[in-house]
Design a protein around this motif. Structure first.
Motif, short mmCIF file in Angstrom:
data_model
loop_
_atom_site.label_atom_id
_atom_site.label_comp_id
_atom_site.label_asym_id
_atom_site.label_seq_id
_atom_site.Cartn_x
_atom_site.Cartn_y
_atom_site.Cartn_z
N ASP A 1 0.84 -1.21 0.00
CA ASP A 1 0.00 0.00 0.00
C ASP A 1 0.87 1.26 0.00
OD1 ASP A 1 -2.06 -1.81 0.17
OD2 ASP A 1 -2.30 -1.60 2.34
N ARG A 2 1.96 1.24 0.76
CA ARG A 2 2.84 2.41 0.82
C ARG A 2 3.43 2.69 -0.57
NH1 ARG A 2 4.04 4.42 5.62
NH2 ARG A 2 5.96 5.43 4.89
N VAL A 3 3.84 1.60 -1.25
CA VAL A 3 4.39 1.78 -2.61
C VAL A 3 3.31 2.32 -3.53
CG1 VAL A 3 5.33 0.57 -4.63
CG2 VAL A 3 6.20 0.04 -2.34
N ALA A 4 2.10 1.76 -3.43
CA ALA A 4 0.99 2.20 -4.30
C ALA A 4 0.67 3.68 -4.09
CB ALA A 4 -0.25 1.34 -4.03
N GLN A 5 0.85 4.14 -2.85
CA GLN A 5 0.54 5.54 -2.53
C GLN A 5 1.72 6.47 -2.80
OE1 GLN A 5 -0.53 4.88 1.52
NE2 GLN A 5 -2.39 3.76 0.97
N GLY A 6 2.80 5.92 -3.34
CA GLY A 6 3.96 6.75 -3.68
C GLY A 6 4.75 7.23 -2.47
N GLN A 7 4.61 6.53 -1.33
CA GLN A 7 5.36 6.95 -0.14
C GLN A 7 6.80 6.48 -0.20
OE1 GLN A 7 3.28 6.18 3.52
NE2 GLN A 7 1.29 6.37 2.55
N ARG A 8 7.63 7.04 0.66
CA ARG A 8 9.02 6.59 0.79
C ARG A 8 9.25 6.17 2.23
NH1 ARG A 8 13.23 8.04 -2.65
NH2 ARG A 8 14.40 6.68 -1.26
N GLY A 9 10.14 5.22 2.42
CA GLY A 9 10.50 4.78 3.77
C GLY A 9 9.38 3.98 4.42
N GLY A 10 9.65 3.50 5.63
CA GLY A 10 8.63 2.82 6.42
C GLY A 10 8.40 1.37 6.07
N HIS A 11 9.36 0.76 5.33
CA HIS A 11 9.18 -0.67 5.01
C HIS A 11 9.23 -1.50 6.28
CE1 HIS A 11 10.32 -4.78 3.76
NE2 HIS A 11 9.53 -4.50 2.74
N GLN B 1 2.56 -2.42 -8.17
CA GLN B 1 3.30 -2.58 -9.43
C GLN B 1 2.97 -1.44 -10.39
OE1 GLN B 1 2.31 -5.67 -12.34
NE2 GLN B 1 4.41 -6.45 -12.16
N ALA B 2 1.70 -1.09 -10.46
CA ALA B 2 1.29 -0.01 -11.37
C ALA B 2 1.95 1.31 -10.98
CB ALA B 2 -0.23 0.12 -11.36
N ALA B 3 2.10 1.55 -9.66
CA ALA B 3 2.69 2.81 -9.22
C ALA B 3 4.16 2.90 -9.60
CB ALA B 3 2.54 2.95 -7.70
N GLY C 1 -8.33 -9.68 -2.96
CA GLY C 1 -8.01 -8.42 -2.29
C GLY C 1 -6.51 -8.17 -2.25
N TYR C 2 -5.74 -9.20 -1.93
CA TYR C 2 -4.27 -9.03 -1.88
C TYR C 2 -3.72 -8.73 -3.27
CZ TYR C 2 -4.38 -11.02 2.86
OH TYR C 2 -4.63 -11.25 4.19
N ILE C 3 -4.27 -9.45 -4.27
CA ILE C 3 -3.75 -9.28 -5.63
C ILE C 3 -3.99 -7.85 -6.11
CG2 ILE C 3 -4.10 -10.00 -8.05
CD1 ILE C 3 -4.71 -12.87 -6.78
N SER C 4 -5.13 -7.27 -5.75
CA SER C 4 -5.36 -5.89 -6.23
C SER C 4 -4.40 -4.92 -5.53
CB SER C 4 -6.83 -5.50 -6.10
OG SER C 4 -7.11 -5.18 -4.77
N ARG C 5 -4.03 -5.18 -4.27
CA ARG C 5 -3.07 -4.31 -3.59
C ARG C 5 -1.66 -4.47 -4.18
NH1 ARG C 5 -4.55 -5.70 2.63
NH2 ARG C 5 -2.98 -4.12 3.19
#
Ligand SMILES: [Zn+2]
Length: 654
Positions: A60-70, A114-116, A105-109
């Motif tokens: 979700d963080r990657v999808a939202q374009g965030q950095r850090g927090g892995h 990946q799309a981001a 649900g997981y696959i869409s996240r």
């Protein structure tokens, strides 16, 4: 339906293919309840714990374009994909609307992440923490980043999910990542990158096989490369281990110290090794050469003749989770669950490549002992280490910062039913005696087949055949390596002369609807000793019955301190349906007359144990060991040869 167009012909004729998961329905007193626990408890438990530890939130963080927090280790993505793969296989066996929806649900996240990113690449750890360090660039740590490993897990999950559900949602993401790998890695001008943690090798072979089986699929998925490119990439990876041009060496630790084809023995991190060799076997089944076969045989012999624990586990060294030198098999060894799972996958691939029962002997040893011990009977506690000796320091955990073993174990058991039977187009192989109903499509006939058995507690099994119409084909029954005497009857008529090759009895005849084949494998309690070169196990024996290795726990033997077996102990055994999910318990007497109670090793650490009785022994001290062994050594028919473990006589010589 599986097609036969990829079957290689290697010396022994057609190599066997496993059944489609949908074509086999488990109906087994031992395995059905266990797989039901995995399906209904463990899958949910593992997904819940991944969610709680942030593995899904990383996407979700990657999808939202965030950095850090892995959150978690860099291979968290891969572990989620592995659990999706296992869940898909369970879906193929028994549809479950909630599990199907959970996967969607997981696959869409994952897809949103990946799309981001945009170019097919996904690795949440790299993207969130250091996107400039992809594939080891700018000082990136490839040994730690697991980029190829995560990619492989995604590809494999996509293939299994499609085969189980017919949905292309995850497979589309897999193909995008696979195409990205092909664009980045390879001969000049692409980069010399090999997986520091193997798995992607076998995964890309699976993707290739799927696209060959369904030629229209590549177009539907928008594949940018010819599926043969996936195989070429796998071959590149195999060819470039040990080639350190423009990259650092991962050393022996990751089997990168020299060319794979020249590696004389199995070394380094055991899970990496097992998955690498499984990948080579998978590739060799598509486009093998004698160099591949020689490499595989050499490494296989090294592992099973010098580095295999009695429980089927591998990898004694805790510090690097890996192999030691030959015959170093201490009872306190590390023996990671994942390494045992990896060995089972490799054994399965070797059977599919070369045929022969010896690979199933190892498969059976590892699933009934090492891997089953990796999970509690309730299905929600797990272990990394599966020691053969404990003085109270070792117990299963609820969860772990590095929870690699639960998904690996789930993958293996979800897939296992497919290997009960394999077929070559002319013969049906009965590999594992596990109750089931199956359908096998041979060119000569469509055959429904049932196996009824109480294995591993009893060596009898009945196989009933229902060919659509009377047909001639071969039925090949595996005679396990542990079995010394057996009987076979067809329609109640005992077979006197049976040909046995490659560990199977072959029965070729005209089969009719309702024909019954009964096999009875004698299953006495035996004591096993290890090869004379295994220093740490001198003067010790293990108790084994059929494929099951036994252990002594303090909870059953509170009066016993350091048990020693007499030269010729008398054993009794009994099936106790209420004990530990139903087991055959073995009893005997120690040399000092104390009663000893033994249960199957895989059931250890499943009961509350007072601290003072919290101990485990698998290898037991044996009186007169040198004399007993010399009886064995003196018998030329039982010379040690390439054998790592042998039973010792149960009564004195005449
Ligand atoms: Zn593990």
């Amino acid at each position: 339906m599986m097609t036969n167009k990829r079957i290689p012909t290697i010396g022994k004729g057609l190599a066997p293919l496993p059944l489609n998961r949908r074509d086999i329905r488990l109906d087994d007193a031992f395995w059905s309840p266990k797989l039901e626990v995995l399906r209904t408890v463990t899958i949910k438990d593992v997904f819940d714990k991944f969610e709680k530890s942030g593995a899904l939130a990383n996407f979700d963080r990657v999808a939202q374009g965030q950095r850090g927090g892995h959150q978690g280790p860099p291979f968290f993505d891969g572990l989620v994909y592995e659990t999706i793969r296992a869940a898909s296989d369970f879906l193929a066996a028994a549809y479950d609307v909630q599990l199907d929806a959970r996967l969607d649900g997981y696959i869409s996240r994952i897809g949103a992440a990946q799309a981001a990113v945009g170019d097919g690449y996904i690795n949440t750890a790299i993207t969130l923490a250091c996107p400039e360090k992809r594939w080891g660039a700018q000082g990136g740590d490839q040994l730690w980043s697991h980029e190829e490993y995560n990619a492989g897990c995604l590809v494999e999950a996509g293939v299994h999910h499609f085969r189980a559900t017919g949905k292309t949602s995850l497979l589309t993401l897999s193909v995008r990542f696979a195409d990205h790998l092909c664009a980045v890695i390879g001969p000049d001008p692409r980069r010399n990158i090999v997986p520091s943690h193997p798995l992607a090798e076998e995964a890309l072979v699976k993707l290739y096989q799927l696209l060959v089986d369904a030629p229209d699929l590549a177009r539907t998925l928008g594949c940018r490369v010819n599926p043969r490119e996936y195989l070429r990439l796998v071959r590149f990876w195999m060819d470039h281990r040990g080639d350190h041009q423009e990259r650092i060496s991962f050393t022996e630790y990751a089997q990168d110290h020299c060319s794979l084809y020249e590696q004389p023995e199995a070394v380094g991190h055991a899970v990496r090794g097992m998955l690498l060799y499984a990948g080579l076997a998978a590739l060799a089944a598509e486009e093998g050469s004698s160099r591949d076969y020689t490499t595989l045989h050499r490494l296989w012999r090294d592992v099973v003749e010098r580095k295999l624990f009695i429980t089927g586990g591998v990898g004694p060294i805790k510090e690097y989770e890996g192999f030691g030198y030959g015959y170093y098999l201490p009872p306190t060894g590390y023996i990671e669950t994942c390494a045992g799972v990896g060995l089972a996958f490799w054994a399965s691939r070797m059977h599919q490549l070369f045929g022969g029962a010896e690979y199933l002997d190892v498969y059976e040893r590892v699933i009934y002992n090492n891997v089953l011990a990796g999970i509690s009977l309730e299905g929600n506690r797990y272990s990394y280490e599966n020691p053969l000796y404990s003085q109270g320091s070792m117990h299963r955990w609820d969860w772990h910062g590095c929870p690699c073993c639960p998904p690996m174990l789930l993958k293996l058991f979800a897939e296992m039913p497919q290997l009960i039977l394999t077929q070559t187009g002319t013969d049906i192989y009965v590999n594992l005696y596990i109750g089931c109903k199956a359908q096998v499509s041979l060119p000569a006939a469509h055959v429904n087949l049932g196996i009824e058995t109480h294995y591993p507690w009893d060596g009898a099994a009945r196989i009933t055949l229902h060919p659509e119409e009377a047909s001639t084909f071969g039925l090949c029954l595996r005679i396990p390596r542990w079995c010394r005497t057996y009987t076979i009857s067809v329609n109640d008529k005992a077979m006197r002369k049976v040909a046995r090759t490659d560990g199977y009895v072959h029965i070729k005849r005209l089969w009719h609807d309702g024909d019954q084949i009964c096999i009875n494998l004698a299953m006495p309690v035996e004591r096993i000793i290890a090869h004379p070169f295994v220093n740490g196990l001198r003067e010790c024996t293990v108790i084994q019955r059929g494929p099951v290795v036994y252990c002594l726990e303090g909870v059953d033997n509170p009066q016993v301190a350091d048990p020693v077996l007499p030269p010729y102990p008398v054993f009794a055994y009994e099936f106790l349906p209420g004990l530990l999910g139903g087991v055959v318990r073995v009893t005997t007497q120690a040399a000092d007359g104390a009663p000893l109670v033994l249960n199957p090793y895989y059931t250890w650490d499943n009961r509350p144990i007072p601290k003072e009785h919290d101990w485990l022994r698998v290898w037991l001290r044996q009186q007169d060991w040198y004399t007993l062994r010399s009886e064995l050594d003196a018998n030329p028919r039982k010379a040690w040869g390439q054998t790592l473990y042998q039973p010792i006589p149960s009564c004195p010589p005449l």
